[in-house]
Design a protein around this motif. Structure first.
Motif, short mmCIF file in Angstrom:
data_model
loop_
_atom_site.label_atom_id
_atom_site.label_comp_id
_atom_site.label_asym_id
_atom_site.label_seq_id
_atom_site.Cartn_x
_atom_site.Cartn_y
_atom_site.Cartn_z
N HIS A 114 0.83 -1.20 0.00
CA HIS A 114 0.00 0.00 0.00
C HIS A 114 0.87 1.26 0.00
CE1 HIS A 114 -3.60 2.30 0.66
NE2 HIS A 114 -2.95 2.97 1.64
N GLU A 115 1.88 1.26 0.85
CA GLU A 115 2.76 2.44 0.96
C GLU A 115 3.50 2.70 -0.36
OE1 GLU A 115 2.99 4.57 3.45
OE2 GLU A 115 1.55 3.41 4.65
N LEU A 116 3.89 1.60 -1.02
CA LEU A 116 4.62 1.77 -2.29
C LEU A 116 3.67 2.21 -3.41
CD1 LEU A 116 6.94 -1.37 -2.27
CD2 LEU A 116 7.64 1.00 -1.90
N LYS A 117 2.47 1.67 -3.30
CA LYS A 117 1.51 1.91 -4.40
C LYS A 117 1.13 3.40 -4.54
CE LYS A 117 -2.37 -0.47 -6.43
NZ LYS A 117 -3.47 0.20 -6.73
N HIS B 231 6.59 22.10 -12.19
CA HIS B 231 5.84 21.76 -10.98
C HIS B 231 5.56 20.25 -10.91
CE1 HIS B 231 3.08 21.97 -7.71
NE2 HIS B 231 2.03 21.50 -8.47
N PHE B 232 5.15 19.71 -12.12
CA PHE B 232 4.89 18.26 -12.18
C PHE B 232 6.13 17.46 -11.84
CE2 PHE B 232 1.16 18.82 -15.39
CZ PHE B 232 0.33 19.19 -14.33
N LEU B 233 7.26 17.88 -12.39
CA LEU B 233 8.51 17.15 -12.14
C LEU B 233 8.88 17.22 -10.65
CD1 LEU B 233 10.71 17.94 -15.22
CD2 LEU B 233 9.91 15.71 -14.46
N GLU B 234 8.60 18.38 -10.04
CA GLU B 234 8.90 18.52 -8.60
C GLU B 234 8.05 17.54 -7.77
OE1 GLU B 234 10.41 23.14 -8.43
OE2 GLU B 234 8.36 22.67 -7.81
N ILE B 235 6.74 17.39 -8.22
CA ILE B 235 5.88 16.42 -7.50
C ILE B 235 6.45 15.01 -7.64
CG2 ILE B 235 3.58 15.36 -7.42
CD1 ILE B 235 2.43 18.06 -8.30
N ILE B 236 6.86 14.72 -8.91
CA ILE B 236 7.45 13.38 -9.14
C ILE B 236 8.68 13.19 -8.25
CG2 ILE B 236 8.66 11.93 -10.84
CD1 ILE B 236 6.74 13.07 -12.95
N ARG B 237 9.51 14.25 -8.15
CA ARG B 237 10.72 14.17 -7.32
C ARG B 237 10.34 13.91 -5.86
NH1 ARG B 237 13.33 19.53 -6.30
NH2 ARG B 237 11.66 19.42 -4.74
N ASP B 238 9.28 14.64 -5.36
CA ASP B 238 8.86 14.45 -3.96
C ASP B 238 8.42 13.00 -3.70
OD1 ASP B 238 9.40 17.01 -3.42
OD2 ASP B 238 7.30 17.72 -3.38
N HIS B 239 7.62 12.49 -4.66
CA HIS B 239 7.17 11.10 -4.49
C HIS B 239 8.32 10.11 -4.54
CE1 HIS B 239 2.93 11.57 -4.01
NE2 HIS B 239 2.83 12.37 -5.09
N THR B 240 9.27 10.39 -5.46
CA THR B 240 10.45 9.52 -5.56
C THR B 240 11.23 9.58 -4.25
OG1 THR B 240 10.53 10.34 -7.81
CG2 THR B 240 12.31 8.85 -7.15
N GLU B 241 11.31 10.81 -3.72
CA GLU B 241 12.00 11.01 -2.44
C GLU B 241 11.35 10.14 -1.35
OE1 GLU B 241 14.87 12.67 -0.02
OE2 GLU B 241 14.64 12.97 -2.18
N ARG B 242 9.97 10.17 -1.36
CA ARG B 242 9.23 9.38 -0.36
C ARG B 242 9.49 7.89 -0.53
NH1 ARG B 242 3.10 9.82 0.12
NH2 ARG B 242 3.37 8.02 1.47
N LEU B 243 9.49 7.48 -1.85
CA LEU B 243 9.77 6.07 -2.13
C LEU B 243 11.15 5.69 -1.62
CD1 LEU B 243 8.45 5.16 -5.69
CD2 LEU B 243 7.82 4.14 -3.52
N ASN B 244 12.08 6.59 -1.90
CA ASN B 244 13.46 6.36 -1.48
C ASN B 244 13.55 6.24 0.04
OD1 ASN B 244 16.19 6.02 -2.06
ND2 ASN B 244 16.61 8.14 -1.45
N ASN B 245 12.87 7.21 0.73
CA ASN B 245 12.86 7.15 2.21
C ASN B 245 12.28 5.83 2.70
OD1 ASN B 245 13.93 9.65 2.46
ND2 ASN B 245 11.97 10.70 2.82
N LEU B 246 11.17 5.47 2.07
CA LEU B 246 10.47 4.25 2.47
C LEU B 246 11.37 3.02 2.32
CD1 LEU B 246 7.67 3.37 3.45
CD2 LEU B 246 7.10 2.87 1.08
N VAL B 247 11.99 2.94 1.12
CA VAL B 247 12.86 1.79 0.87
C VAL B 247 14.04 1.79 1.83
CG1 VAL B 247 14.36 0.68 -0.84
CG2 VAL B 247 12.12 1.54 -1.52
#
Ligand code: ADP
Length: 591
Positions: free
Chosen positions: A379-382, A408-424
C-alpha cells in the motif's frame, strides 16, 4: 474361632493335645495292666501262702477234729500273714476260722455252697471275690484242698479284705499319676520353649512383611537358622532388597519424567479411561490457573473448563485414534493452542488419553503481522508509484511543453520519488536491524554533542515553525553505544517532535538517571497521542493520522526503527502522552 487364635497358641494347643492324648492312652493301659498284674500277683502270693499253711495242718488233728489245735494254728498263722484263715472239712463244715471266736464257729453255716470251697473240695484252686457276711466287707478268697495221701479231707481258705488290695492299687495309681503329671508339666514347659523358638522367627517375619507392606524396604530380618524359616527370611530379605531397588529405580524414572514434563513448554494432560484427570504438568497449571493438588480424581470439565478440549479427548477415547486440532482459549487468557491428543492403550484397549497442547498464539500473531506488513508495504509503495505514473503520463501527453506547469509536475514526481526512497531506506534499515544483520560499532558517545548535531540538521524546519529548543543534556554524558545508530534515534524522535509540534512550540531534551540506567527524554508541546493509540505507535506503519503523516513525509517506520535500535543496545523505548498536551518520548540505555 480357631482361626483367630495366634499361631503360638495354636502350636501350644496342638502340642498339648497330642501330649494329653498320648499320656491318656498310656495311663489308661498302664492303669488297667497294673491293676490286673497286681491282682494276679496278690492272688498267686495268697495261693503260695495257702500252700504253706496247708503244710502246717497236721492231717491227724484234722481227722480227729482237734478244734483247739486248729484254732490256735489259724490264729497264729493269720497274725503272721495278715490274712483270715478258715479250715473246712470235706462236708463243708467250718472247723476253725481266724476271724471268728471258737464259740461262734459252731453257729457258722455250712460252706459247701461257697464256690471257692466247692472248687477246692473237688480238687481245684478256688478263687473268688465276694462280700463276706461274717466280716461285712469285700474279700478276696483263695481256697485249696487239704489232702491226706490222695484223699481230700477238707479245704483251706485264705481271705484278704479287698480294701487291702485297693490300698496297694491306689498307691500304685498315685505313683503313676504323679509321674504323668510331672511328665505333662515337663512336656508343657518344653513345648513352650519349642513353640517360642518356632514362633519368634515367624513373628519376626510377620513384622518385616508388615513393614514391607507399608513401604519400608530398609528393614532386614536377622535369622541365623538355615531351616525353612531361615530360608523364608532370606527370601523375604532378598525380595525387600529387590523391591527397594526397583522402587528406587521407578521413583528415579518418575522424577526424571516429571522433570521432563515440567520443563516442557507444551502443556501435558493425562486422563484415565473414565475421563478423570490423572496428571498435568507445570505449563497446564499456568495456562488454566489450576494446581496439581486440586485435580486429583476430578472430572475433566470440573478443572479444565474448555469444551473443545473435552470434545477432542472424547473423540480420542471413542475412536482410539490420534487427533490433532487447533483451539481458541478465551478464559483465563485469550490464546491459540495446537492440540495433539493420543490414546493410551493397555492390552489393546483404550485406557486413557494423553493431550499435549502447544501455545501458538505468537506464531499466529507473527503470521498476521507478516501478512499485514506485506499489505502495508504494498500500500505504501503503491500510493507514490501511482502518483509518479500519473504525472509522467500527464507530461508525456503534452504537459511537458506546458512551460508553466511542467517544472511543478517534475517537482511532484521528485517528492514522491524522495518518499519512495525514504520508504525503501527505512524498510532496509528495519529489516537489517530485525534480522540482526548489522553489528553495533560501540564507542564512547557524547550524547549532548550528537543531539546538537542532529538539531542543526533540522535548523530550517525549526526556524520555519519558530520552535524553541532546550537541550539540557550534560556535557559529561558519555555512554557506550553505536554513534550512527543513536544519531538515527535522535533524528527520528526530534523529527517527530518537530513534525507533530504546534507553531512556536517547545522541545525539551534532558536525561535522568535510573539506577544503573540513563533515561533520555525528548519532550514536545505538540498534538499528543490519543490513549487508544499510545501502545501501538511503535508498531510498523502505525500512524495516528495516516494522511497527516504522509503529508509530512513520514513513512510510519521511524518509531519502529527507534525501538529496535534501542533494544539492540539492551535498552527500552517508550512514550507518555496526553492528546493535545504534548508527548514525552524516551529511551533508557544501560550506562
Ligand atoms: P512517521 O513516519 O509517521 O512519523 P513514526 O513511526 O515515527 O512514523 O510515528 C508513528 C506515529 O506516531 C506518527 O504517525 C504519529 O501519529 C505518532 N507520533 C510520533 N511521534 C509523535 C509526537 N512527538 N507527537 C505526536 N504524535 C507522534
Amino acid at each position: 474361632m480357631f482361626s483367630k487364635i495366634s499361631f503360638k497358641l495354636k502350636l501350644i494347643f496342638s502340642f498339648f493335645f497330642v501330649v494329653i492324648i498320648s499320656f491318656g492312652i498310656v495311663a489308661f493301659f498302664l492303669d488297667r495292666n497294673l491293676e490286673r498284674n497286681a491282682l494276679v500277683e496278690i492272688e498267686s502270693s495268697l495261693i503260695n501262702q495257702a500252700r504253706l499253711v496247708e503244710n502246717q495242718i497236721t492231717k491227724e488233728k484234722l481227722k480227729n477234729r482237734d478244734f483247739v489245735f486248729l484254732e490256735e494254728l489259724v490264729k497264729k498263722l493269720s497274725l503272721a500273714i495278715s490274712c483270715r484263715i478258715t479250715i473246712i472239712d470235706n462236708k463243708g463244715n467250718v472247723l476253725a476260722d481266724s476271724g471268728v471266736t471258737e464259740a461262734a464257729i459252731a453257729k457258722m453255716e455250712n460252706h459247701l455252697a461257697r464256690p471257692e470251697i466247692w472248687l477246692a473240695l473237688t480238687g481245684g484252686t478256688g478263687i473268688e471275690t465276694r462280700y463276706s457276711q461274717t466280716l461285712k466287707k469285700d474279700m478276696l478268697y483263695v481256697a485249696l484242698p487239704i489232702r491226706d495221701e490222695k484223699e481230700i479231707t477238707g479245704a483251706l481258705r485264705l481271705a484278704l479284705p479287698l480294701d487291702n488290695v485297693e490300698k496297694v492299687l491306689s498307691t500304685l495309681r498315685k505313683t503313676v499319676l504323679a509321674g504323668v503329671i510331672f511328665a505333662l508339666a515337663l512336656c508343657l514347659l518344653l513345648s513352650f520353649i519349642i513353640v517360642r523358638s518356632i514362633a519368634n522367627p515367624v513373628n519376626k517375619i510377620i513384622l518385616a512383611s508388615r513393614k514391607i507392606s507399608k513401604g519400608d524396604f530398609t528393614h532386614r530380618i536377622i535369622q541365623e537358622s538355615k531351616d525353612e524359616i531361615g530360608e523364608l527370611a532370606d527370601t523375604l530379605n532378598k525380595m525387600s532388597e529387590d523391591l527397594e531397588h526397583k522402587i528406587g529405580e521407578i521413583k528415579n524414572k518418575n522424577q526424571q519424567l516429571e522433570a521432563v514434563l515440567n520443563s516442557m513448554i507444551e502443556g501435558v494432560i493425562v486422563v484415565d479411561k473414565a475421563g478423570r484427570l490423572v496428571s498435568i504438568n507445570h505449563s497446564i497449571e499456568n495456562i488454566f490457573e489450576i494446581t496439581r493438588q486440586e485435580i486429583k480424581g476430578k472430572e475433566f470439565l470440573e478443572v479444565v473448563r474448555n469444551n473443545e478440549l473435552f470434545e477432542i479427548m472424547n473423540r480420542v477415547m471413542a475412536r482410539g485414534e490420534f487427533v490433532s486440532s487447533e483451539i481458541m482459549l478465551v478464559w483465563p487468557v485469550r490464546k491459540t493452542f495446537k492440540v495433539n491428543a493420543t490414546p493410551i492403550f493397555n492390552r489393546e484397549r483404550v485406557s486413557g488419553c494423553l493431550i499435549v497442547i502447544h501455545d501458538i498464539t505468537e506464531i499466529r500473531r507473527l503470521e498476521t503481522v507478516r501478512s499485514d506488513f506485506v499489505a502495508n508495504v504494498s500500500h505504501e509503495l503503491k500510493t507514490p508509484l501511482t502518483s509518479i505514473k500519473g504525472f509522467i503520463e500527464t507530461l508525456l501527453e503534452g504537459a511537458l511543453d506546458d512551460k508553466n506547469n511542467n517544472r511543478h509536475f517534475l517537482e511532484i514526481i521528485r517528492d514522491h520519488t524522495e518518499r519512495l526512497n525514504n520508504l525503501v531506506n527505512d524498510l532496509l534499515e528495519l529489516s537489517q536491524i530485525e534480522n540482526r544483520e548489522i553489528e553495533l560499532k560501540i564507542s564512547e558517545v557524547d550524547f549532548k554533542g550528537l543531539c546538537d548535531k542532529v538539531l542543526s540538521g533540522f535548523k530550517v524546519a525549526i526556524g520555519k515553525r519558530e520552535i524553541k529548543i532546550e537541550n539540557s543534556l550534560a556535557d559529561s554524558l558519555l555512554i557506550r553505544a553505536d554513534k550512527d545508530k543513536i544519531e538515527q534515534v535522535f533524528t527520528n524522535l526530534i523529527d517527530n517532535a518537530i513534525k507533530f509540534n504546534k507553531e512556536k512550540g517547545l522541545i525539551k531534551i534532558y536525561s535522568e538517571e535510573i539506577n544503573e540506567n540513563i533515561k533520555i527524554v525528548i519532550e514536545d508541546s505538540g498534538i499528543g497521542i490519543p490513549t487508544k493509540d499510545i501502545l501501538r505507535v511503535f508498531e510498523r506503519f502505525y500512524r495516528v493520522d495516516k494522511a497527516r503523516s504522509r503529508e509530512l513525509g513520514g513513512t510510519g517506520l521511524g518509531l519502529s526503527i527507534v525501538k529496535h535500535i534501542v533494544e539492540l543496545h539492551g535498552g527500552t523505548a517508550g512514550v507518555e502522552s496526553h492528546e493535545g498536551l504534548g508527548s514525552k518520548f524516551f529511551f533508557i540505555l544501560p550506562k
